[in-house]
Design an enzyme around this catalytic site. Structure first.
Site, PDB file in Angstrom:
ATOM      1  N   ASP A 131       0.841  -1.203   0.000  1.00 51.09           N
ATOM      2  CA  ASP A 131       0.000   0.000   0.000  1.00 51.09           C
ATOM      3  C   ASP A 131       0.872   1.247   0.000  1.00 51.09           C
ATOM      4  OD1 ASP A 131      -1.962   1.893   0.261  1.00 51.09           O
ATOM      5  OD2 ASP A 131      -2.406   1.453   2.377  1.00 51.09           O
TER       6      ASP A 131
ATOM      7  N   LYS B  79       1.579   7.937   0.435  1.00 49.88           N
ATOM      8  CA  LYS B  79       1.999   7.966   1.838  1.00 49.88           C
ATOM      9  C   LYS B  79       3.377   8.608   1.945  1.00 49.88           C
ATOM     10  CE  LYS B  79      -0.305   3.746   3.489  1.00 49.88           C
ATOM     11  NZ  LYS B  79      -1.193   4.399   4.453  1.00 49.88           N
TER      12      LYS B  79
ATOM     13  N   ASP C 251       0.038  -5.050   4.659  1.00 52.98           N
ATOM     14  CA  ASP C 251      -1.337  -4.634   4.439  1.00 52.98           C
ATOM     15  C   ASP C 251      -2.208  -5.753   3.846  1.00 52.98           C
ATOM     16  OD1 ASP C 251      -3.071  -2.567   4.952  1.00 52.98           O
ATOM     17  OD2 ASP C 251      -2.797  -1.594   3.006  1.00 52.98           O
TER      18      ASP C 251
ATOM     19  N   GLU D 265      -7.954   2.576   0.515  1.00 54.82           N
ATOM     20  CA  GLU D 265      -8.207   1.603  -0.552  1.00 54.82           C
ATOM     21  C   GLU D 265      -8.722   0.268  -0.018  1.00 54.82           C
ATOM     22  OE1 GLU D 265      -5.377   1.953   0.881  1.00 54.82           O
ATOM     23  OE2 GLU D 265      -4.943  -0.146   1.342  1.00 54.82           O
TER      24      GLU D 265
ATOM     25  N   ARG E 137     -11.078  -0.443   2.105  1.00 47.80           N
ATOM     26  CA  ARG E 137     -12.547  -0.494   2.078  1.00 47.80           C
ATOM     27  C   ARG E 137     -13.060  -0.644   0.650  1.00 47.80           C
ATOM     28  NH1 ARG E 137     -12.561   5.167   5.143  1.00 47.80           N
ATOM     29  NH2 ARG E 137     -10.660   4.158   5.879  1.00 47.80           N
TER      30      ARG E 137
HETATM   31  N1  BES Z   1      -3.164   0.331   5.252  1.00 45.41           N
HETATM   32  C1  BES Z   1      -3.619   1.576   5.774  1.00 45.41           C
HETATM   33  C2  BES Z   1      -3.936   1.498   7.269  1.00 45.41           C
HETATM   34  C3  BES Z   1      -2.734   1.648   8.165  1.00 45.41           C
HETATM   35  C4  BES Z   1      -2.158   2.892   8.346  1.00 45.41           C
HETATM   36  C5  BES Z   1      -2.246   0.576   8.832  1.00 45.41           C
HETATM   37  C6  BES Z   1      -1.070   3.020   9.173  1.00 45.41           C
HETATM   38  C7  BES Z   1      -1.158   0.716   9.649  1.00 45.41           C
HETATM   39  C8  BES Z   1      -0.560   1.908   9.840  1.00 45.41           C
HETATM   40  C9  BES Z   1      -4.867   2.029   5.034  1.00 45.41           C
HETATM   41  O1  BES Z   1      -4.964   1.626   3.729  1.00 45.41           O
HETATM   42  C10 BES Z   1      -4.853   3.501   5.040  1.00 45.41           C
HETATM   43  O2  BES Z   1      -3.968   4.067   4.473  1.00 45.41           O
HETATM   44  N2  BES Z   1      -5.833   4.098   5.730  1.00 45.41           N
HETATM   45  C11 BES Z   1      -5.892   5.510   5.865  1.00 45.41           C
HETATM   46  C12 BES Z   1      -7.326   5.922   5.731  1.00 45.41           C
HETATM   47  C13 BES Z   1      -7.522   7.417   5.635  1.00 45.41           C
HETATM   48  C14 BES Z   1      -6.970   7.928   4.328  1.00 45.41           C
HETATM   49  C15 BES Z   1      -8.989   7.713   5.730  1.00 45.41           C
HETATM   50  C16 BES Z   1      -5.366   5.872   7.259  1.00 45.41           C
HETATM   51  O3  BES Z   1      -5.640   5.153   8.214  1.00 45.41           O
HETATM   52  O4  BES Z   1      -4.641   6.866   7.354  1.00 45.41           O
HETATM   53 ZN    ZN Z   2      -4.061  -0.093   3.019  1.00 46.53          ZN
HETATM   54 MG    MG Z   3      -4.151   2.976   2.088  1.00 51.79          MG
END
Ligand code: BES
Ligand code: ZN
Ligand code: MG
Length: 499
Positions: free
Chosen positions: A272, A279, A290, A351, A353
């Site tokens: 991811d 990111k 992920d 992504e 969801r």
């Molecule tokens: N894979 C991440 C969730 C995640 C973030 C896991 C940090 C472990 C550490 C997910 O796909 C994601 O990026 N979620 C975002 C959602 C936001 C953009 C609404 C998040 O949690 O920042």
């Molecule tokens: Zn993710």
């Molecule tokens: Mg993500």
């Protein structure tokens, strides 16, 4: 690695060491330790009397002794477990793992464990074997030197008064569950250049063949035909084609109520980057994990295939890579999911969801009446619950309660967060049916859950946000650092409780 059970007579065990559970402030002169203390020449009472060992959680003491031929072992490992009232069959996995890792470091090849738990003997033996097996997993697969090549080869579990067949059954169940957890952990640990969606699918196919599961892999053309525009919007920016992995376990004779089918569905983002909503570079490497939800699905299905419960189970993994590219989805794009709902994508990093939307809808189309999804979905759940509890949400309180209760038995903790119409309102889009993020950073974990809920039709549904619990940042006495295979044990229990 071998495991063996005996119902008493630990003196006979042909092992290098004995490992014994000791409760907090326990007296060696009474109860379960008495005979043992005598045989080892009063060593336990002396260390306890001198307060060298108090039985606190995680405390260990290794003592060399001579029992003048009465006991074959010459090493005694005491393992503190704290209060007796907190000591459950599931704690035995931690004790067995702690003993294994402790003795392994010291080149000991075999030991007998006296778990001293009066719970169900099958369960005690199962937990001992599982802890033994999972404690020896290491992250060094890709090292060419300095590998951990020490192994404790055999474990003997001694449970006095138990039926030998029950213990044997428990050990073989524990071996299956432990191996399945290690299988999950190996997947989660794989680097993303090796474990891309195609390789993920191959591994699932192989394990399906080995364990008698049906396996079907849906490619992008098939998914496009099924209208999975939400899932495909994530893979479109990657050179790695997405795969929907579908595993099915069918019992010879089912005891399930007619028409009832449990599906477990996992987020399998093999890497991811965040996509166009890229990111930050720091820590991005962690995003190889992920796909941990998907890995737990495949590991659970492996265990189910071997344990052969009397109810059918469907396992689905949305295996996708999330990359930025000239073709990648832009924030503000609108896509249509397989249930006809339109989604405005405002952040391509939300992504998980998007892929789960089409995956849970597919599970229900395949006949699932109960759906449990697992995903490293939000950073917010780590802020809320840290690494000690998995976030759980759902539309059916009985199912949520049931999973929490199964977790209590297996030693995995879940904490419920609410989902309600008022939260769902917050993902209404100005131009489409829904948007993939909430209006602010508030309730980030719940926003993810209510998004997935939009793709559940009639099924009972629970969502497990494992972002905080799928990976251990540091080594534990019973477990290497890294992937945890979270929820595998709990879901096996959920399945078996529904038999
Ligand atoms: N894979 C991440 C969730 C995640 C973030 C896991 C940090 C472990 C550490 C997910 O796909 C994601 O990026 N979620 C975002 C959602 C936001 C953009 C609404 C998040 O949690 O920042
Ligand atoms: Zn993710
Ligand atoms: Mg993500």
């Amino acid at each position: 690695m071998k495991t063996q059970a005996i119902t008493a007579n630990f003196q006979e065990a042909n092992v290098d060491a004995l490992a014994v559970t000791v409760f907090k402030d326990e007296k060696a002169s009474g109860g379960g330790l008495k005979e043992f203390d005598k045989l080892t020449g009063g060593i336990i009472s002396s260390v306890i009397k001198n307060e060298e060992f108090k039985g606190d959680v995680g405390e260990t003491a290794l003592i060399r002794f001579s029992a003048k031929g009465k006991v074959k072992a010459s090493l005694l490992l005491l393992i503190g477990v704290g209060d007796k009232s907190d000591y459950k069959p599931a704690s035995v996995a931690i004790v067995a793992g702690t003993a294994t890792r402790f003795l392994r470091k010291r080149n000991v090849k075999s030991f007998a464990l006296l778990p001293r738990n009066d719970g169900d003997p099958t369960e005690v033996a199962q937990n001992a074997a599982q802890g033994f097996v999972t404690s020896q997993f290491e992250l060094d697969k890709y090292r060419t030197k300095d590998k951990n090549n020490k192994t404790v080869e055999s474990l003997v579990v001694c449970v006095e008064g138990a039926n030998a067949a029950d213990l044997k059954n428990g050990l073989s169940r524990g071996q299956i569950i432990g191996d399945s957890m290690n299988f999950t952990r190996d997947l989660a640990n794989e680097p993303p250049n090796i474990l891309h969606p195609t390789e993920f699918a191959k591994r699932a196919q192989t394990i399906a063949k080995e364990t008698g599961l049906k396996c079907e892999i849906l490619d992008e053309a098939k998914m496009a035909k099924l209208g999975m525009g939400s899932l495909l919007s994530v893979s479109i920016g990657s050179d790695q084609p997405a795969k929907l992995i579908v595993l099915k376990y069918e019992p010879k004779k089912s005891t399930a109520k007619k028409g009832e089918l449990l599906a477990i569905v996992g987020k399998g983002i093999t890497f991811d980057t965040g996509g166009i909503s890229l990111k930050p570079g720091e820590g991005m490497d962690a995003m190889k994990y992920d796909m941990s939800g998907g890995a737990s699905v495949v590991g659970t299905m492996r265990a189910i295939g071997l344990l052969k419960p009397t109810v059918p189970v469907l396992g689905i993994v949305a295996a996708v890579e999330n990359m930025p590219d000239g073709k990648a989805t832009r924030p503000s794009d609108v896509v249509t999911a397989s249930n006809g709902k339109t989604v405005e994508i405002l952040n391509t990093d939300a992504e998980g969801r998007l892929v789960l939307a089409d995956a849970v809808a597919y599970a229900e189309k395949q006949g699932a009446t109960t759906i449990v999804d697992m995903a490293t979905l939000t950073g917010a759940v780590i802020i809320a619950l840290g690494d000690l509890n998995t976030g759980i949400m759902g539309n059916d309180q009985e199912l949520v309660d049931n999973i929490i209760a199964c977790g209590k038995e297996t030693g995995e903790d879940f904490w419920q967060l609410p989902v309600s119409k008022a939260y769902s309102k917050q993902i209404k889009s100005d131009i489409a049916d829904i948007k993939n993020i909430g209006p602010s950073r508030k309730a980030g974990t719940i926003m993810g859950a209510v998004f997935i809920q939009e793709f559940i039709d009639k099924a009972k549904w629970a969502h497990l946000d494992i972002a905080g619990t799928a990976w251990n940042d540091s080594e534990k006495p019973h477990q290497a650092k890294g992937p945890t295979a979270v929820a595998v044990r709990t879901l096996v229990k959920l399945v078996e409780n529904s038999e």
